[in-house]
Design a protein around this motif. Structure first.
Motif, PDB file in Angstrom:
ATOM      1  N   PRO A 202       0.827  -1.207   0.000  1.00 48.40           N
ATOM      2  CA  PRO A 202       0.000   0.000   0.000  1.00 48.40           C
ATOM      3  C   PRO A 202       0.861   1.258   0.000  1.00 48.40           C
ATOM      4  O   PRO A 202       2.010   1.243   0.433  1.00 48.40           O
ATOM      5  CB  PRO A 202      -0.803  -0.119   1.297  1.00 48.40           C
ATOM      6  CG  PRO A 202       0.060  -0.950   2.193  1.00 48.40           C
ATOM      7  CD  PRO A 202       0.773  -1.912   1.287  1.00 48.40           C
TER       8      PRO A 202
ATOM      9  N   GLU B 270      -0.929   4.881   0.353  1.00 54.26           N
ATOM     10  CA  GLU B 270      -1.618   5.805   1.248  1.00 54.26           C
ATOM     11  C   GLU B 270      -2.071   5.139   2.546  1.00 54.26           C
ATOM     12  O   GLU B 270      -2.065   5.747   3.605  1.00 54.26           O
ATOM     13  CB  GLU B 270      -2.828   6.411   0.541  1.00 54.26           C
ATOM     14  CG  GLU B 270      -2.481   7.319  -0.617  1.00 54.26           C
ATOM     15  CD  GLU B 270      -1.688   8.542  -0.187  1.00 54.26           C
ATOM     16  OE1 GLU B 270      -1.954   9.062   0.923  1.00 54.26           O
ATOM     17  OE2 GLU B 270      -0.789   8.962  -0.936  1.00 54.26           O
ATOM     18  N   GLN B 271      -2.422   3.849   2.435  1.00 54.99           N
ATOM     19  CA  GLN B 271      -3.045   3.197   3.581  1.00 54.99           C
ATOM     20  C   GLN B 271      -2.126   3.052   4.782  1.00 54.99           C
ATOM     21  O   GLN B 271      -2.585   2.962   5.923  1.00 54.99           O
ATOM     22  CB  GLN B 271      -3.560   1.805   3.176  1.00 54.99           C
ATOM     23  CG  GLN B 271      -4.674   1.845   2.148  1.00 54.99           C
ATOM     24  CD  GLN B 271      -4.133   1.779   0.724  1.00 54.99           C
ATOM     25  OE1 GLN B 271      -3.031   2.275   0.456  1.00 54.99           O
ATOM     26  NE2 GLN B 271      -4.890   1.183  -0.173  1.00 54.99           N
TER      27      GLN B 271
ATOM     28  N   ASN C 240      -0.517   1.684  -9.165  1.00 55.26           N
ATOM     29  CA  ASN C 240      -1.929   1.592  -9.543  1.00 55.26           C
ATOM     30  C   ASN C 240      -2.638   2.823  -8.968  1.00 55.26           C
ATOM     31  O   ASN C 240      -2.894   2.894  -7.762  1.00 55.26           O
ATOM     32  CB  ASN C 240      -2.545   0.314  -8.982  1.00 55.26           C
ATOM     33  CG  ASN C 240      -4.015   0.165  -9.337  1.00 55.26           C
ATOM     34  OD1 ASN C 240      -4.671   1.124  -9.758  1.00 55.26           O
ATOM     35  ND2 ASN C 240      -4.548  -1.040  -9.163  1.00 55.26           N
TER      36      ASN C 240
ATOM     37  N   ARG D 120      -5.620   3.907  -9.204  1.00 63.05           N
ATOM     38  CA  ARG D 120      -6.994   3.736  -8.730  1.00 63.05           C
ATOM     39  C   ARG D 120      -7.010   3.225  -7.285  1.00 63.05           C
ATOM     40  O   ARG D 120      -7.719   3.762  -6.435  1.00 63.05           O
ATOM     41  CB  ARG D 120      -7.751   2.782  -9.644  1.00 63.05           C
ATOM     42  CG  ARG D 120      -9.214   2.673  -9.260  1.00 63.05           C
ATOM     43  CD  ARG D 120      -9.972   1.748 -10.183  1.00 63.05           C
ATOM     44  NE  ARG D 120     -11.396   1.734  -9.841  1.00 63.05           N
ATOM     45  CZ  ARG D 120     -12.279   0.886 -10.336  1.00 63.05           C
ATOM     46  NH1 ARG D 120     -11.896  -0.011 -11.240  1.00 63.05           N
ATOM     47  NH2 ARG D 120     -13.528   0.930  -9.968  1.00 63.05           N
ATOM     48  N   SER D 121      -6.224   2.176  -7.023  1.00 63.12           N
ATOM     49  CA  SER D 121      -6.186   1.622  -5.673  1.00 63.12           C
ATOM     50  C   SER D 121      -5.081   2.234  -4.818  1.00 63.12           C
ATOM     51  O   SER D 121      -5.015   1.980  -3.620  1.00 63.12           O
ATOM     52  CB  SER D 121      -5.973   0.106  -5.738  1.00 63.12           C
ATOM     53  OG  SER D 121      -7.043  -0.520  -6.406  1.00 63.12           O
ATOM     54  N   GLU D 122      -4.220   3.010  -5.460  1.00 61.82           N
ATOM     55  CA  GLU D 122      -3.086   3.630  -4.785  1.00 61.82           C
ATOM     56  C   GLU D 122      -2.235   2.597  -4.048  1.00 61.82           C
ATOM     57  O   GLU D 122      -1.991   2.677  -2.849  1.00 61.82           O
ATOM     58  CB  GLU D 122      -3.553   4.744  -3.842  1.00 61.82           C
ATOM     59  CG  GLU D 122      -4.165   5.928  -4.578  1.00 61.82           C
ATOM     60  CD  GLU D 122      -4.341   7.141  -3.687  1.00 61.82           C
ATOM     61  OE1 GLU D 122      -3.434   8.000  -3.685  1.00 61.82           O
ATOM     62  OE2 GLU D 122      -5.369   7.207  -3.002  1.00 61.82           O
ATOM     63  N   VAL D 123      -1.814   1.625  -4.817  1.00 60.63           N
ATOM     64  CA  VAL D 123      -0.889   0.613  -4.321  1.00 60.63           C
ATOM     65  C   VAL D 123       0.271   0.508  -5.302  1.00 60.63           C
ATOM     66  O   VAL D 123       0.153   0.856  -6.479  1.00 60.63           O
ATOM     67  CB  VAL D 123      -1.572  -0.766  -4.160  1.00 60.63           C
ATOM     68  CG1 VAL D 123      -2.632  -0.728  -3.085  1.00 60.63           C
ATOM     69  CG2 VAL D 123      -2.156  -1.240  -5.487  1.00 60.63           C
TER      70      VAL D 123
END
Length: 391
Positions: free
Chosen positions: A142, A144-145, A359, A361-364
């Protein structure tokens, strides 16, 4: 009780009693509250014991990850990304013929030897090596997570660095083990072709009054260790002279000390150092440019026992022999030393590359490692396996 700090007075007292001999039988001591073996944060009762709402803060985060160097095992490396095959050319030595200068003339007629009658040649042959294996490592992390777990960017970067070190360690360990498989395949070939020595059987045959019944017992016998060390050293000396004895194809070749690889099982090396009480054997080996101790050939088992560390179990289609080895499997325990030419095992093909993409969209972040490796075992080059077996 919700407090992280636990009372251990009784544990301390019991431990002291055990230490000073006040208990007849060693007590069963529960060290749960004293020694942390680690667990996930959600398994802890991490809230304070007074308000029941304040989360206990982490005073420090330690990233337990180290860079693993791996063992390269003195395998000849001339890696190529392109091409599919490597050709090796071999030369057969010519035989001697009479010297025409000293031919005795017949009666009163002197006959000259025609220079055009020379028919001898240097026979040339070649072998082509090809084939390689491929594998990949792929992970997702990840972006942002995980920011909620850190107070600044520098702390987060240190955490992420640990991920990439772990990936690199995984690759190096994988590369180390497939290199070991290449070496083990060479040992299997030498064993199948009889280019090997069962030193324990030889010793027992020559010492009927002092038979050794197991490989474990052999490594505690100074007499056997002296015999084994002598035979390994003698083979090393013999391989430096031109011979066909030490390679599976009967090729006229030699292995100088600069091109010699001596791989010795740590169990045997340690036993020699301990029981021989002389450093001559050890010093002679360590002076060699390519001497290596090997903890285990193929697997360490659960606790690095000799039976596990000294064994190989290799299957290869080119080892199939109808009637004697229909499966192409060579399984041998008790291997203590492998002496071979640096040309005997080679890595000819290698291509490692890294890719990474984000990615949005998923921010990974998606990361991958890809590699190909192609090894060769040359049966024209010298290689001898030394092992111990009672049968």
């Amino acid at each position: 009780m919700a407090y992280i700090v636990k009372q251990i007075a009784n544990l301390v007292n019991d431990a002291v009693k055990d230490a000073i001999g006040k208990t007849e039988v060693i007590a069963n001591l529960d060290t749960t509250d004293l020694v942390s073996l680690g667990k996930q944060i959600d398994k802890f009762d991490a809230y304070d014991g007074f308000y029941k709402s304040l989360v206990n803060r982490l005073v420090k985060t330690v990233y337990f990850v180290r860079t693993y160097e791996g063992s390269r095992r003195s395998v000849l490396r001339d890696e190529h990304e392109f091409g599919a095959f490597v050709q090796k050319v071999y030369y057969e030595m010519p035989e001697a013929v009479p010297n025409p200068t000293w031919d005795i003339p017949q009666e009163d007629t002197y006959g000259q030897a025609s220079p055009y009658d020379v028919e001898g040649t240097v026979a040339i042959s070649s072998i082509t090596f090809g084939g390689k294996g491929t594998w990949s490592i792929e992970i997702i992390r990840p972006v942002e997570q995980i920011k909620t777990a850190f107070l600044d960017n520098a702390s987060m970067i240190r955490f992420i660095d640990g991920i990439y070190i772990t990936i690199e360690n995984a690759f190096k360990l994988q590369e180390e083990r497939i290199t070991a498989l290449a070496v083990n395949t060479s040992m299997a070939l030498s064993l199948s072709k009889g280019i090997s020595r069962n030193l324990l059987k030889e010793y027992n045959d020559n010492h009927a009054d002092a038979t050794i019944d197991s490989i474990e017992e052999a490594l505690e016998s100074p007499a056997f260790l002296k015999y084994a060390s002598m035979e390994i050293n003698r083979t090393i000396d013999n391989m430096a002279t031109m011979s066909t004895v030490y390679n599976a194809d009967g090729y006229n070749t030699f292995t100088s000390k600069e091109n010699l690889v001596v791989e010795m099982l740590s169990h045997f090396a340690s036993a020699s150092d301990m029981y021989l009480q002389a450093d001559t054997f050890h010093n002679e080996l360590t002076k060699l440019p390519n001497f290596e101790k090997v903890a285990y050939w193929q697997g360490s088992g659960k606790d690095f026992k000799l039976a596990d560390c000294s064994s190989i179990d290799v299957k290869h289609n080119d080892l199939i022999v109808e009637g004697t080895n229909p499966t192409g499997t060579v399984k041998q325990a008790g291997i203590i030393c492998f002496v071979h030419d640096v040309e005997n095992v080679a890595c000819y093909f290698g291509n490692r590359r890294t890719w990474e993409m984000f990615n949005p969209r998923s921010e990974v972040m998606i990361h991958g490692e890809k590699a190909e490796k192609g090894y060769a075992v040359d049966s024209h080059a010298n290689a001898v396996v030394f092992y111990m077996a009672t049968e």
